[in-house]
Design an enzyme around this catalytic site. Structure first.
Site, PDB file in Angstrom:
ATOM      1  N   HIS A   8       0.833  -1.203   0.000  1.00  0.00           N
ATOM      2  CA  HIS A   8       0.000   0.000   0.000  1.00  0.00           C
ATOM      3  C   HIS A   8       0.872   1.259   0.000  1.00  0.00           C
ATOM      4  O   HIS A   8       1.573   1.530   0.978  1.00  0.00           O
ATOM      5  CB  HIS A   8      -0.890  -0.026   1.242  1.00  0.00           C
ATOM      6  CG  HIS A   8      -1.989   0.964   1.241  1.00  0.00           C
ATOM      7  ND1 HIS A   8      -2.476   1.533   2.394  1.00  0.00           N
ATOM      8  CD2 HIS A   8      -2.722   1.489   0.228  1.00  0.00           C
ATOM      9  CE1 HIS A   8      -3.470   2.350   2.099  1.00  0.00           C
ATOM     10  NE2 HIS A   8      -3.635   2.351   0.795  1.00  0.00           N
ATOM     11  N   ARG A   9       0.838   1.966  -1.117  1.00  0.00           N
ATOM     12  CA  ARG A   9       1.669   3.176  -1.287  1.00  0.00           C
ATOM     13  C   ARG A   9       3.146   2.845  -1.039  1.00  0.00           C
ATOM     14  O   ARG A   9       3.897   3.646  -0.480  1.00  0.00           O
ATOM     15  CB  ARG A   9       1.183   4.304  -0.380  1.00  0.00           C
ATOM     16  CG  ARG A   9      -0.310   4.592  -0.529  1.00  0.00           C
ATOM     17  CD  ARG A   9      -0.817   5.649   0.428  1.00  0.00           C
ATOM     18  NE  ARG A   9      -2.271   5.521   0.574  1.00  0.00           N
ATOM     19  CZ  ARG A   9      -3.008   6.151   1.473  1.00  0.00           C
ATOM     20  NH1 ARG A   9      -2.431   6.973   2.330  1.00  0.00           N
ATOM     21  NH2 ARG A   9      -4.306   5.968   1.533  1.00  0.00           N
ATOM     22  N   GLU A  35       1.258  -0.783  -4.952  1.00  0.00           N
ATOM     23  CA  GLU A  35       0.125   0.107  -5.197  1.00  0.00           C
ATOM     24  C   GLU A  35       0.579   1.545  -4.978  1.00  0.00           C
ATOM     25  O   GLU A  35       1.313   1.832  -4.030  1.00  0.00           O
ATOM     26  CB  GLU A  35      -1.027  -0.249  -4.253  1.00  0.00           C
ATOM     27  CG  GLU A  35      -2.321   0.503  -4.498  1.00  0.00           C
ATOM     28  CD  GLU A  35      -2.452   1.796  -3.704  1.00  0.00           C
ATOM     29  OE1 GLU A  35      -3.373   2.574  -3.988  1.00  0.00           O
ATOM     30  OE2 GLU A  35      -1.608   2.034  -2.797  1.00  0.00           O
ATOM     31  N   ASP A  37      -0.596   6.021  -5.962  1.00  0.00           N
ATOM     32  CA  ASP A  37      -1.662   6.958  -6.325  1.00  0.00           C
ATOM     33  C   ASP A  37      -1.112   8.065  -7.204  1.00  0.00           C
ATOM     34  O   ASP A  37       0.029   8.507  -7.015  1.00  0.00           O
ATOM     35  CB  ASP A  37      -2.250   7.591  -5.061  1.00  0.00           C
ATOM     36  CG  ASP A  37      -2.690   6.555  -4.048  1.00  0.00           C
ATOM     37  OD1 ASP A  37      -3.860   6.142  -4.134  1.00  0.00           O
ATOM     38  OD2 ASP A  37      -1.874   6.165  -3.188  1.00  0.00           O
ATOM     39  N   HIS A  50      -1.144  10.531  -2.707  1.00  0.00           N
ATOM     40  CA  HIS A  50      -2.502  10.069  -2.440  1.00  0.00           C
ATOM     41  C   HIS A  50      -3.500  11.214  -2.367  1.00  0.00           C
ATOM     42  O   HIS A  50      -4.557  11.183  -3.000  1.00  0.00           O
ATOM     43  CB  HIS A  50      -2.552   9.271  -1.137  1.00  0.00           C
ATOM     44  CG  HIS A  50      -3.929   8.799  -0.780  1.00  0.00           C
ATOM     45  ND1 HIS A  50      -4.800   9.543  -0.027  1.00  0.00           N
ATOM     46  CD2 HIS A  50      -4.588   7.659  -1.121  1.00  0.00           C
ATOM     47  CE1 HIS A  50      -5.949   8.889   0.092  1.00  0.00           C
ATOM     48  NE2 HIS A  50      -5.839   7.741  -0.557  1.00  0.00           N
TER      49      HIS A  50
END
Length: 227
Positions: A8-9, A35, A37, A50
């Site tokens: 995640h990120r 992952e 954004d 994000h």
């Protein structure tokens, strides 16, 4: 298909989120997919961040869209890291990526990069916005797409199919067996997020998910080991 772990990120539980440092750490920790954004800067660079503004994750203030790439580069994104652009991530790690976009305009900018660099096989594109998912699917032949949802019901499966997505990424705290069954009947892959606790690891396994997004390298290890 084997269970897939997504960082995640990057690996934001231990490193500054959405930075090259975080992505390199996620790769070193053995995450299957990273992952991240994306937002567009004032001068249309695909900036990895994000939030719509820079306040939470940098020492700056204001919206990403109101600042040029040069201005964003001057900010500290944590531990001396700079705000990266998407193309830098592609070159920094060879791990498959899941890139989350926030709107149709960003979808078009990302599609141009994916087509120019022939990345449809490496990058899955995700979004909370059905129209952004549909736009990427239209512009990039063969690209894999995912519809994300935090609050949802069983209709999320129909929405995903209508947008051309092959995957749904769902908040695991709201996931039910009924939703899982509807998604399976629609032929969709299911990714749970964010899985950081032993309870959520057990849920991901009990629901038979295809993968999970996590902040923590130790949780990724537990997911890979089946518990």
């Amino acid at each position: 298909m084997n269970f897939v772990t997504l960082g995640h990120r990057g690996i934001m539980g231990t490193e500054p989120e959405n930075t090259l440092r975080s992505f390199v750490a996620a790769r070193a920790a053995g995450l299957d997919v990273i992952e991240l954004d994306l937002h567009l800067s004032k001068d249309d660079a695909l900036v990895v961040m994000h939030d719509a503004d820079v306040d939470r994750t940098t020492d700056g203030t204001g919206p990403v869209a109101g600042q040029t790439l040069a201005e964003l580069r001057a900010l500290d994104a944590g531990r001396g890291e700079r705000v990266p652009v998407f193309e830098e991530v592609l070159d920094a790690v060879d791990t498959p990526l899941q890139a989350e976009i926030k709107d149709v305009r960003a979808a078009r900018a990302l599609a141009a990069v994916l087509n120019a660099r022939d990345l449809a096989g490496r990058v899955e594109v995700s979004s909370f916005h059905d129209e952004a998912v549909a736009e990427v699917a239209r512009l990039v032949p063969g690209v894999r797409t995912a519809l994300i949802a935090s609050r949802y019901d069983t209709g999320i499966a129909e929405r995903a199919v209508a947008a051309g997505a092959a995957t749904v990424c769902l908040n695991i705290r709201r996931l039910t067996l009924e939703t899982v069954e509807h998604a399976r009947e629609a032929g969709l892959r299911i990714i749970g997020w964010v899985v950081n606790t032993p309870q959520h690891v057990r849920l991901a396994r009990a629901f038979g998910l295809d993968g999970a997004t996590t902040d923590l390298p130790e949780t990724a290890r537990a997911l890979r080991q089946g518990g």
